[in-house]
Motif scaffolding. Structure first.
Motif, short mmCIF file in Angstrom:
data_model
loop_
_atom_site.label_atom_id
_atom_site.label_comp_id
_atom_site.label_asym_id
_atom_site.label_seq_id
_atom_site.Cartn_x
_atom_site.Cartn_y
_atom_site.Cartn_z
N GLN A 66 -13.71 -7.73 34.50
CA GLN A 66 -12.58 -7.95 33.58
C GLN A 66 -11.26 -8.03 34.35
OE1 GLN A 66 -14.89 -5.21 32.46
NE2 GLN A 66 -15.97 -7.08 31.92
N ASP A 67 -11.34 -8.54 35.58
CA ASP A 67 -10.15 -8.72 36.40
C ASP A 67 -9.77 -10.19 36.31
OD1 ASP A 67 -8.14 -8.46 38.20
OD2 ASP A 67 -9.41 -8.12 39.94
N GLY A 68 -8.78 -10.49 35.46
CA GLY A 68 -8.44 -11.88 35.18
C GLY A 68 -9.18 -12.33 33.93
N GLY A 69 -8.54 -13.18 33.14
CA GLY A 69 -9.10 -13.56 31.85
C GLY A 69 -10.18 -14.62 31.96
N VAL A 70 -10.94 -14.78 30.87
CA VAL A 70 -11.97 -15.80 30.82
C VAL A 70 -11.37 -17.13 30.38
CG1 VAL A 70 -14.03 -16.52 29.55
CG2 VAL A 70 -13.92 -14.25 30.55
N LEU A 71 -10.49 -17.08 29.38
CA LEU A 71 -9.79 -18.32 29.01
C LEU A 71 -8.85 -18.73 30.15
CD1 LEU A 71 -8.82 -17.48 25.32
CD2 LEU A 71 -10.75 -18.84 26.10
N ALA A 72 -8.31 -17.74 30.84
CA ALA A 72 -7.39 -18.01 31.95
C ALA A 72 -8.15 -18.30 33.24
CB ALA A 72 -6.46 -16.83 32.15
N LEU A 73 -9.49 -18.41 33.14
CA LEU A 73 -10.29 -18.67 34.35
C LEU A 73 -9.85 -19.98 35.01
CD1 LEU A 73 -12.60 -17.38 35.85
CD2 LEU A 73 -14.21 -18.69 34.48
N GLY A 74 -9.61 -20.99 34.19
CA GLY A 74 -9.18 -22.27 34.74
C GLY A 74 -7.89 -22.12 35.53
N ALA A 75 -6.95 -21.34 34.97
CA ALA A 75 -5.67 -21.12 35.65
C ALA A 75 -5.89 -20.38 36.96
CB ALA A 75 -4.73 -20.34 34.74
N ASN A 76 -6.67 -19.30 36.91
CA ASN A 76 -6.88 -18.52 38.12
C ASN A 76 -7.65 -19.30 39.18
OD1 ASN A 76 -5.51 -16.16 37.33
ND2 ASN A 76 -7.25 -15.51 36.09
N VAL A 77 -8.64 -20.08 38.73
CA VAL A 77 -9.39 -20.91 39.68
C VAL A 77 -8.47 -21.98 40.27
CG1 VAL A 77 -11.16 -22.71 39.80
CG2 VAL A 77 -11.70 -20.51 38.77
N PHE A 78 -7.65 -22.58 39.42
CA PHE A 78 -6.73 -23.59 39.91
C PHE A 78 -5.78 -22.99 40.95
CE2 PHE A 78 -2.73 -25.93 39.73
CZ PHE A 78 -3.18 -27.23 39.94
N ASN A 79 -5.21 -21.83 40.64
CA ASN A 79 -4.23 -21.22 41.54
C ASN A 79 -4.84 -20.80 42.87
OD1 ASN A 79 -2.63 -21.43 39.32
ND2 ASN A 79 -2.55 -19.24 38.88
N MET A 80 -5.97 -20.09 42.79
CA MET A 80 -6.47 -19.44 44.01
C MET A 80 -7.56 -20.24 44.70
SD MET A 80 -6.36 -15.43 43.00
CE MET A 80 -6.70 -15.56 41.26
N ALA A 81 -8.49 -20.81 43.90
CA ALA A 81 -9.63 -21.47 44.54
C ALA A 81 -9.31 -22.92 44.90
CB ALA A 81 -10.85 -21.42 43.61
N LEU A 82 -8.55 -23.60 44.07
CA LEU A 82 -8.29 -25.02 44.35
C LEU A 82 -7.00 -25.19 45.14
CD1 LEU A 82 -9.40 -26.40 40.87
CD2 LEU A 82 -10.70 -26.44 42.99
N ALA A 83 -5.86 -24.85 44.50
CA ALA A 83 -4.58 -25.03 45.19
C ALA A 83 -4.48 -24.10 46.40
CB ALA A 83 -3.44 -24.78 44.21
N GLY A 84 -4.96 -22.88 46.26
CA GLY A 84 -4.87 -21.92 47.36
C GLY A 84 -5.65 -22.37 48.59
N VAL A 85 -6.86 -22.86 48.36
CA VAL A 85 -7.68 -23.32 49.48
C VAL A 85 -7.10 -24.60 50.07
CG1 VAL A 85 -9.93 -24.34 50.04
CG2 VAL A 85 -9.82 -22.17 48.82
N LEU A 86 -6.60 -25.47 49.22
CA LEU A 86 -5.97 -26.70 49.71
C LEU A 86 -4.78 -26.36 50.61
CD1 LEU A 86 -5.92 -29.82 49.40
CD2 LEU A 86 -4.19 -29.47 47.66
N ALA A 87 -3.96 -25.42 50.13
CA ALA A 87 -2.77 -25.04 50.90
C ALA A 87 -3.17 -24.40 52.23
CB ALA A 87 -1.90 -24.09 50.09
N ALA A 88 -4.34 -23.75 52.26
CA ALA A 88 -4.79 -23.16 53.52
C ALA A 88 -5.33 -24.24 54.45
CB ALA A 88 -5.88 -22.12 53.24
N TRP A 89 -5.96 -25.22 53.85
CA TRP A 89 -6.67 -26.19 54.65
C TRP A 89 -5.73 -27.17 55.36
CZ3 TRP A 89 -7.56 -31.56 53.99
CH2 TRP A 89 -8.50 -32.06 54.90
N VAL A 90 -4.63 -27.52 54.68
CA VAL A 90 -3.73 -28.51 55.27
C VAL A 90 -3.20 -28.08 56.64
CG1 VAL A 90 -1.54 -29.70 54.95
CG2 VAL A 90 -3.19 -29.65 53.10
N PRO A 91 -2.64 -26.86 56.79
CA PRO A 91 -2.20 -26.48 58.13
C PRO A 91 -3.34 -26.35 59.14
CG PRO A 91 -1.98 -24.65 56.60
CD PRO A 91 -2.28 -25.85 55.79
N LEU A 92 -4.51 -25.92 58.67
CA LEU A 92 -5.64 -25.81 59.60
C LEU A 92 -5.97 -27.18 60.16
CD1 LEU A 92 -8.07 -23.38 57.71
CD2 LEU A 92 -6.79 -22.92 59.80
N ARG A 93 -5.81 -28.19 59.31
CA ARG A 93 -6.11 -29.55 59.70
C ARG A 93 -5.00 -30.13 60.58
NH1 ARG A 93 -8.03 -33.33 61.12
NH2 ARG A 93 -8.77 -35.22 60.13
#
Lengths: 231, 297, 240
Positions: free
Chosen positions: B99-126
């Motif tokens: 129950q850490d983070g919402g289920v309806l808000a899953l899309g938001a949390n995934v977008f923030n941390m898994a998608l945008a967060g990983v993208l932001a990490a990957w660009v400098p690595l590249r």
């Protein structure tokens, strides 16, 4: 009688260049229980991993008359049931039944048949009542038996066990011995536990620095290498 | 940074669920292509590792300690698509099991941390693959700054108005958090490399630096923009208002006859602001998609 | 450990436990969405709280522990409730607090009445990517195994810290990074062990799974009734 396992001149070198196996000859006939003894790092586990092709070295390894090579892996892995030392790594599915059915499903059995085989294997090891439990909630002894059920469900002809008494308390060890004795398959068991070995072995092999230093009766080998600290 | 349910307005969580679901499906397909199925256990186990790694405390100052977030570390080890997928699995597990983070808000949390967060990490690595230390630090820093900035912006757009002082404080804390994540990522990757260099994938080969630079600039603009926007929510609202004015006829027309409680009214100003945010993020994703393709070819 | 307890609860038997995972997922989502779209007033949460508490009773789960476990959202919500209060909207703050708590309780009821493998396969048949589901399954399976290792390492580290001379912060930071690397190495070799065990039982790259029981008429009735109740609760919340 033709041998179930026939290994000739097996050599294996790790990526870092260390010689792990330096010419092993090894044979197992139906009905035998061969115990592998030897110090840590003497090559026992590395050797066992060659029996179903998880590692491949130089020399020849034949199981039930088949070469252990990629084109035979499917059959070989159905014939050789391998129980690893760390049961947590072997029980990777979310429930016990799922895990035990994993092998039969890979053998191509339909789901119902796989579940039936899994249930009968679980009953065989005395775990008929826990099929829906998660592996995490099992005791060490139950984990070991569940792992054994996972390979029995594939109906192998040979059982390979790597240090099966690890983490087991004496009652669980006795239980495991009783279970293994009742199983008709030929067995290859790597262990440090001489009492456990004595209860099972028809023959013993002593590994030393990647070679078979001696094979014969368990008592002789234990005495020759003074492997038992108790007596 | 895990947003619970009922914090985001309906438009925001619905939009982000709508964005994240197909994006995750796409990432899963991508990850599957470059992956031997026998390696699936590794991804799952590394997910469990990141969970457990959060129990290792890093001392950061007087009596306080921080822990790893993990997006940048996973990106450095696995590459972007598998890392995004592992992060998605982690965030979903946190939402459902803990129950850490919402289920309806899953899309938001995934977008923030898994998608945008990983993208932001990957660009400098590249982009800075030749300068390992810089790229690792930046990867950790940018991934957390991006996730936190997005979370702040989404909360703001959802109408949670923080007083400026509190907003400045949380932005400051997030900035420190981002610096710490950069340091932890750098230290952890180097320690892992010392144990076995094979575990960390080779630095990506030289691709088109121009594209990487554009993607990097996009990430920087988004991160800086998000913090600025959170600091001046009225500005964001104004942009939203402006966009809404232009977009309203398009949206309202087909929905005018509906009388559901969630009728045309739920597509209002903030949705337009989200759209703008999505466009900027989308261009960054698009820029990086090109790079992803180059890497895999 | 939280999830071990929840895992045990999820394997109990009750009217709610035997329902198909998909039906429960859909009802939970309906409840969450109906609550999220209800007016921003703490009273909105009341009809939903009533439904969820009834569900907990129907599932014969320990009420007090459930209520306590769902409280994990409260610190975060409380902070923002204070923010709203400071902004002169105390009711909005209260609503945030009440609604986020009832939402967390709803999700907890879902996972405490559905074994995780069934929940995951339910999600898969509702469209979640297979790779993600397989990964989440392994993640969940090894979560405790690896967390336990991390705890042991933390214990060992704190024992060492007590005896030695006080280290500088930079050294301590490096030591933590080293611990992380060791945890990584162990996780990695565990993953290799798992891959080996899978290959040993004939795995060649295709995951097959046992058939799960199918959606029966009771599940259909449950899903429809649950969704209808969610809408009803929403309407009650709108017109008190």
């Amino acid at each position: 009688m033709s041998p179930l396992i026939e290994v000739r001149g097996l050599r294996y070198r790790y990526e870092d260049g260390t010689d792990a196996l330096r010419g092993i000859d090894f044979t197992v006939y139906p009905g035998e229980t061969v115990v592998l003894l030897g110090a840590n790092g003497s090559g026992k586990t590395t050797f066992l991993l060659h029996l179903n092709g998880l590692l491949q070295g130089e020399g020849s390894v034949r199981v039930c008359g088949m070469d252990v090579s990629p084109r035979n892996f499917r059959e070989v892995r159905s014939k050789v049931g391998m129980v690893f030392q760390d049961a947590d790594e072997q029980l990777f599915m979310p429930t016990v039944l799922d895990d035990v059915a994993f092998g039969p499903l890979n053998q191509g059995f339909p789901a119902e048949e796989a579940a039936a085989r899994a249930r009968s294997a679980l009953a065989r090891v005395g775990l008929g009542d826990i099929e829906h439990r998660a592996p995490y909630h099992l005791s060490a002894g139950e984990k070991r038996r569940a792992a054994l059920a996972g390979v029995l469900a594939m109906e192998p002809e040979i059982l390979v066990l790597d240090e099966p008494t690890t983490y087991l308390d004496p009652p669980a060890q006795r239980n495991l011995i009783g279970l293994l004795v009742s199983l008709p398959q030929a067995k290859v068991v790597a262990t440090h536990d001489v009492r456990f070995a004595a209860a099972l072995a028809t023959r013993a092999v002593f590994f030393d620095k990647g070679r078979v230093a001696k094979e014969g009766k368990l008592d002789e080998i234990v005495e020759l290498f003074q492997w038992d600290w108790g007596t | 940074m895990h947003i619970p349910d009922n914090f985001l307005s309906t438009r925001v969580w619905l939009t982000l669920d709508g964005v994240a679901a197909p994006a995750v499906a796409w990432v899963a397909r991508r990850a599957h292509k470059g992956l031997d199925e026998a390696r699936i256990p590794l991804l799952g186990v590394l997910g469990a590792f990141v969970f457990a790694a959060q129990m290792v405390n890093f001392p950061v100052g007087v009596g306080t300690s921080a822990h790893l977030v993990g997006g940048a570390l996973l990106t450095a080890i696995l590459g972007p698509a598998p890392a995004a997928l592992v992060m998605t699995a982690i965030i979903a597990t946190q939402a459902f099991v803990f129950q850490d983070g919402g289920v309806l808000a899953l899309g938001a949390n995934v977008f923030n941390m898994a998608l945008a967060g990983v993208l932001a990490a990957w660009v400098p690595l590249r982009l800075f693959s030749g300068r390992r230390r810089v790229s690792l630090f930046l990867a950790g820093f940018l991934s957390v700054a991006m996730s936190a900035g997005l979370a702040l912006a989404e909360l703001t757009i959802s109408g949670i108005r923080m007083p400026p002082r509190l907003l400045a404080l949380s932005a400051g804390l997030f900035a420190i958090g981002a610096i710490v994540e950069g340091m932890i990522t750098l230290a952890a990757v180097r320690a892992i490399e010392r144990l076995n260099p094979r575990w960390i994938g080779p630095a990506p080969a030289n691709g088109s630096r121009a594209w990487a630079a554009i993607a990097f600039a996009a990430v920087l603009v988004v991160v800086v923009g998000l913090f600025a926007a959170s600091g001046a929510p009225d500005g964001v609202m104004q942009i939203g208002q402006w966009a809404d004015l232009h977009a309203r006829p398009v949206w309202a027309a087909p929905m005018a006859d509906y009388s559901l409680p969630a009728g045309p009214l739920w597509l209002r100003r903030p949705a337009a602001a989200m759209l703008g945010l999505g466009l900027v993020g989308g261009s960054a994703v698009a820029a990086s998609y090109f790079l992803l393709r180059r890497r895999s070819s | 450990m939280h999830h071990v307890v929840v895992e045990q609860w999820s394997r109990r038997r009750s009217f709610l436990h035997v329902r198909d995972a998909r039906a429960k997922l859909l009802v939970a989502l309906a409840l969450l969405a109906a609550l999220a779209t209800a007016p921003a007033s703490p009273i909105s949460a009341v009809p939903f709280a009533f439904l969820v508490l009834t569900g907990i009773a129907a599932a014969r789960l320990p009420m007090a522990s459930m209520l306590r476990k769902a409280a994990v959202v409260l610190p975060f919500s409380l902070l923002f409730a204070l923010v709203e209060w400071a902004a002169g909207q105390p009711m909005a703050g209260m609503a945030l607090l009440a609604k986020s708590y009832v939402s967390a309780l709803t999700v907890l009821l879902l996972v405490a009445s559905t074994p995780q493998p069934l929940l995951l396969s339910g999600m898969e048949s509702l469209g979640a990517p297979r790779l993600l589901v397989l990964m989440a399954q392994t993640l969940y399976r090894y979560l405790f195994v690896i967390s336990e290792q991390a705890q042991h390492m933390r214990l060992a580290a704190s024992c060492r810290q007590g005896s030695g001379a006080r280290r500088s912060r930079a050294r301590a930071f490096q030591a933590a990074a080293g611990a992380l690397a060791i945890l990584f190495a162990r996780s990695y070799s565990r993953a290799e062990g798992i891959q080996r065990a899978m290959a040993a039982r004939g795995f060649t790259g295709d995951f097959h799974s046992l058939q799960r029981r199918s959606f029966n008429s009771r599940d259909t009735v449950f899903a429809c009734a649950g969704a209808a109740l969610a809408v009803l609760a929403h309407l009650v919340a709108r017109r008190p």
